[in-house]
Design a protein around this motif. Structure first.
Motif, mmCIF file in Angstrom:
data_model
loop_
_atom_site.group_PDB
_atom_site.id
_atom_site.type_symbol
_atom_site.label_atom_id
_atom_site.label_comp_id
_atom_site.label_asym_id
_atom_site.label_seq_id
_atom_site.Cartn_x
_atom_site.Cartn_y
_atom_site.Cartn_z
ATOM 1 N N SER A 87 -50.286 33.897 -26.325
ATOM 2 C CA SER A 87 -50.451 32.518 -26.685
ATOM 3 C C SER A 87 -50.651 31.840 -25.438
ATOM 4 C CB SER A 87 -49.419 31.868 -27.433
ATOM 5 O OG SER A 87 -48.099 31.889 -26.780
ATOM 6 N N LYS A 88 -51.207 30.487 -25.224
ATOM 7 C CA LYS A 88 -51.363 29.829 -23.981
ATOM 8 C C LYS A 88 -49.927 29.300 -23.480
ATOM 9 C CE LYS A 88 -54.070 26.254 -22.109
ATOM 10 N NZ LYS A 88 -54.899 25.093 -22.406
ATOM 11 N N GLN A 89 -49.785 29.556 -22.225
ATOM 12 C CA GLN A 89 -48.607 29.010 -21.751
ATOM 13 C C GLN A 89 -48.810 27.288 -21.216
ATOM 14 O OE1 GLN A 89 -45.573 30.168 -21.594
ATOM 15 N NE2 GLN A 89 -46.344 31.953 -22.975
ATOM 16 N N ASP A 90 -48.024 26.663 -21.593
ATOM 17 C CA ASP A 90 -48.336 25.169 -21.224
ATOM 18 C C ASP A 90 -47.576 24.809 -19.805
ATOM 19 O OD1 ASP A 90 -45.567 25.190 -21.879
ATOM 20 O OD2 ASP A 90 -45.985 23.418 -23.412
ATOM 21 N N GLY A 91 -46.626 25.849 -19.252
ATOM 22 C CA GLY A 91 -46.032 25.651 -17.844
ATOM 23 C C GLY A 91 -44.524 25.113 -18.371
ATOM 24 N N CYS A 92 -44.344 24.836 -19.452
ATOM 25 C CA CYS A 92 -42.943 24.437 -19.968
ATOM 26 C C CYS A 92 -42.251 25.189 -20.989
ATOM 27 C CB CYS A 92 -43.039 22.954 -20.630
ATOM 28 S SG CYS A 92 -43.953 21.671 -19.234
ATOM 29 N N ASP A 100 -45.943 19.822 -33.512
ATOM 30 C CA ASP A 100 -44.855 19.004 -33.160
ATOM 31 C C ASP A 100 -45.481 17.981 -31.991
ATOM 32 O OD1 ASP A 100 -42.991 19.951 -34.922
ATOM 33 O OD2 ASP A 100 -41.988 21.288 -33.481
ATOM 34 N N ARG A 101 -46.059 18.964 -30.937
ATOM 35 C CA ARG A 101 -46.815 18.076 -30.077
ATOM 36 C C ARG A 101 -47.628 16.898 -30.703
ATOM 37 N NH1 ARG A 101 -48.116 22.025 -26.875
ATOM 38 N NH2 ARG A 101 -46.713 21.970 -25.509
ATOM 39 N N ARG A 102 -48.432 17.026 -31.389
ATOM 40 C CA ARG A 102 -49.424 16.257 -32.200
ATOM 41 C C ARG A 102 -48.769 15.073 -32.679
ATOM 42 N NH1 ARG A 102 -51.985 21.105 -32.964
ATOM 43 N NH2 ARG A 102 -51.258 21.245 -35.254
ATOM 44 N N ARG A 107 -47.040 9.609 -32.844
ATOM 45 C CA ARG A 107 -45.920 8.578 -33.036
ATOM 46 C C ARG A 107 -45.644 7.958 -31.740
ATOM 47 N NH1 ARG A 107 -42.511 11.962 -37.237
ATOM 48 N NH2 ARG A 107 -43.993 11.758 -39.046
ATOM 49 N N GLN A 108 -46.181 8.385 -30.527
ATOM 50 C CA GLN A 108 -45.863 7.714 -29.131
ATOM 51 C C GLN A 108 -44.477 8.062 -28.874
ATOM 52 O OE1 GLN A 108 -47.026 3.587 -29.535
ATOM 53 N NE2 GLN A 108 -49.128 4.160 -28.807
ATOM 54 N N GLN A 109 -44.059 9.358 -29.090
ATOM 55 C CA GLN A 109 -42.858 9.738 -28.758
ATOM 56 C C GLN A 109 -43.045 10.623 -27.684
ATOM 57 O OE1 GLN A 109 -41.684 11.648 -32.682
ATOM 58 N NE2 GLN A 109 -40.802 9.668 -33.404
ATOM 59 N N VAL A 110 -41.664 10.856 -26.995
ATOM 60 C CA VAL A 110 -41.590 11.836 -25.813
ATOM 61 C C VAL A 110 -40.590 12.766 -26.328
ATOM 62 C CG1 VAL A 110 -41.024 12.145 -23.442
ATOM 63 C CG2 VAL A 110 -42.457 10.043 -24.199
ATOM 64 N N ARG A 111 -40.875 14.272 -26.092
ATOM 65 C CA ARG A 111 -39.937 15.166 -26.498
ATOM 66 C C ARG A 111 -39.616 16.131 -25.286
ATOM 67 N NH1 ARG A 111 -41.630 16.543 -32.244
ATOM 68 N NH2 ARG A 111 -40.796 14.465 -33.264
ATOM 69 N N SER A 112 -38.364 16.578 -25.126
ATOM 70 C CA SER A 112 -38.329 17.498 -23.904
ATOM 71 C C SER A 112 -39.118 18.642 -23.911
ATOM 72 C CB SER A 112 -36.788 17.824 -23.751
ATOM 73 O OG SER A 112 -36.328 18.762 -24.805
ATOM 74 N N GLY A 113 -39.476 19.192 -22.917
ATOM 75 C CA GLY A 113 -40.586 20.210 -22.937
ATOM 76 C C GLY A 113 -42.048 19.987 -23.089
ATOM 77 N N MET A 114 -42.243 18.302 -23.259
ATOM 78 C CA MET A 114 -43.813 18.025 -23.016
ATOM 79 C C MET A 114 -44.257 18.086 -21.603
ATOM 80 S SD MET A 114 -43.637 15.102 -25.824
ATOM 81 C CE MET A 114 -45.561 14.757 -25.936
ATOM 82 N N GLU A 154 -39.117 19.785 -11.809
ATOM 83 C CA GLU A 154 -39.995 20.077 -10.674
ATOM 84 C C GLU A 154 -41.271 20.994 -11.087
ATOM 85 O OE1 GLU A 154 -37.067 23.138 -11.630
ATOM 86 O OE2 GLU A 154 -36.850 21.204 -10.782
ATOM 87 N N SER A 155 -41.377 21.460 -12.498
ATOM 88 C CA SER A 155 -42.403 21.839 -13.127
ATOM 89 C C SER A 155 -43.529 21.021 -13.636
ATOM 90 C CB SER A 155 -41.909 23.038 -14.065
ATOM 91 O OG SER A 155 -41.363 23.977 -13.527
ATOM 92 N N GLY A 156 -43.049 19.847 -13.840
ATOM 93 C CA GLY A 156 -43.754 18.793 -14.535
ATOM 94 C C GLY A 156 -43.571 18.947 -16.103
ATOM 95 N N CYS A 157 -42.425 19.291 -16.387
ATOM 96 C CA CYS A 157 -41.757 19.167 -18.010
ATOM 97 C C CYS A 157 -40.831 17.968 -18.122
ATOM 98 C CB CYS A 157 -41.347 20.396 -18.392
ATOM 99 S SG CYS A 157 -42.451 21.811 -17.985
#
Length: 164
Positions: A87-92, A100-102, A107-114, A154-157
């Motif tokens: 699967s494609k790695q998102d770096g996080c 879940d991301r969609r 819903r304009q929410q922020v989740r850890s790992g985004m 530091e990884s942008g997550c």
């Protein structure tokens, strides 16, 4: 003699290439079928079979086999579980799945790992960006005076709350 040899050779060269040949179809007592040019074993039934094998470039597509109706599984058998090999790695670490991301973005929410681009898709471009100790912070403020801050590692997550 030389004349006869030349005539035979010319006749062979002028003949169109053979596109069909006859082979033996052998079936043993267990029902196994084999095709051969050399005849069948003694205990097998023998039938002559015309084999048509056109050369490439004849212009027509030749089907390899006739398609059959797909076999449906009996209702009693459990369905096979889908296994994702790559699967494609998102770096996080793919901590937020696609659905879940969609949902979070809608819903304009922020989740850890985004990722940072996920947050920008959900909340828009930040009003202010600060960097401190290899951490990036996006600062948002709405027209009613509400403020929001999103911290990335530091990884942008997006970092989990409570982790420093």
């Amino acid at each position: 003699m030389l004349r006869l040899l030349c005539a035979g050779l010319c006749a062979l060269l002028l003949q169109p290439s053979a596109q069909a040949s006859t082979v033996f179809r052998c079936e043993d007592d267990k029902g196994h079928i084999t095709y051969t040019l050399h005849g069948c074993p003694e205990l097998s039934s023998q039938h002559l079979q015309n084999a048509h094998n056109p050369t490439p470039g004849t212009g027509k597509a030749v089907p390899m086999a006739k398609s059959t109706k797909a076999r449906s599984k009996p209702k009693g058998e459990p369905k096979e579980k889908l296994v994702v090999v790559g699967s494609k790695q998102d770096g996080c670490g793919n901590r937020v799945t696609g659905s879940d991301r969609r949902t979070a973005i809608i819903r304009q929410q922020v989740r850890s790992g985004m990722t940072q681009s996920d947050v920008e898709s959900a909340l828009g471009k930040p009003d202010k960006i600060t960097n401190h100790d290899s951490q990036t912070r996006y600062h948002y403020a709405d027209s009613q005076g509400n403020r929001r801050q999103v911290t990335f590692d530091e990884s942008g997550c997006v970092k989990e709350k409570g982790k420093r």
